[in-house]
Design a protein around this motif. Structure first.
Motif, PDB file in Angstrom:
ATOM      1  N   LYS A  85      -2.743 -61.247  24.221  1.00  0.00           N
ATOM      2  CA  LYS A  85      -4.154 -60.598  23.950  1.00  0.00           C
ATOM      3  C   LYS A  85      -4.314 -59.455  24.970  1.00  0.00           C
ATOM      4  N   TYR A 111      -0.599 -62.010  17.563  1.00  0.00           N
ATOM      5  CA  TYR A 111      -1.621 -61.490  17.710  1.00  0.00           C
ATOM      6  C   TYR A 111      -1.505 -59.892  17.302  1.00  0.00           C
ATOM      7  N   ASP A 117      -6.762 -62.274  15.745  1.00  0.00           N
ATOM      8  CA  ASP A 117      -5.746 -63.707  15.880  1.00  0.00           C
ATOM      9  C   ASP A 117      -5.042 -63.541  14.572  1.00  0.00           C
ATOM     10  N   ARG A 119      -2.818 -65.967  14.001  1.00  0.00           N
ATOM     11  CA  ARG A 119      -1.869 -67.344  14.049  1.00  0.00           C
ATOM     12  C   ARG A 119      -2.160 -67.941  12.669  1.00  0.00           C
TER      13      ARG A 119
END
Length: 165
Positions: A10, A25, A41, A43
């Protein structure tokens, strides 16, 4: 200008993730200030069996990104980026901050500024100004300058047909 970078973390010190659609990310960075304005995000999208790149490209379009810096944007995600007007910079490496610095030094042209030269306007016919076949059967001019009528021999040159048999 908002620029997205595929990243493993991040922060600006995180490495660039070479996989666009499967990156953990997507960092949106304002190039004038060099600050992270949004962290997406990715993921959950990355875990999808198919369509991760398309989904990530859609999320970037919604977030207002004007460019993506990554290792590779796949062909389907590239189509989404092109339609959304997002410039794609493949081959990004190093940290996010290094990728942004390199981008700021040499920004790419926008997708709409890139000249595209068509190679064909319809199947079997060359684009205007492109090299034309000299074979009359393929639609090229005959000895008297007239074009062949119809599409006899499926547009293939007779010489080509002889060798194909």
């Amino acid at each position: 200008m908002k620029v997205a970078v595929s990243s493993t973390g991040k922060e600006l010190t995180s490495p660039v993730d070479p996989r666009f659609g499967r990156a953990d990310y997507l960092l949106l960075i304002e190039t004038t200030t060099g600050e992270v304005v949004e962290v997406i995000d990715n993921r959950e999208t990355a875990a999808q069996a198919q369509g991760a790149g398309i989904a990530a490209a859609g999320r970037l379009a919604e977030a207002g990104a004007r460019a993506i810096l990554t290792g590779v944007v796949g062909p389907k995600a590239a189509q989404v980026c092109e339609r959304a007007g997002i410039a794609m910079v493949n081959g990004a490496s190093g940290t996010v901050a290094e990728a942004i610095a390199k981008f700021n030094a040499t920004p790419p042209p926008s997708p709409t500024d890139q000249a595209v030269t068509p190679t064909s306007v319809s199947p079997g016919r060359p684009a205007p100004g492109a090299a034309r076949s000299r074979c009359r059967a393929a639609g090229g001019p005959s000895r008297d300058g007239q074009r062949a009528q119809g599409r006899g021999n499926q547009g293939r040159c007779r010489r080509t047909m002889r060798t194909a048999r």
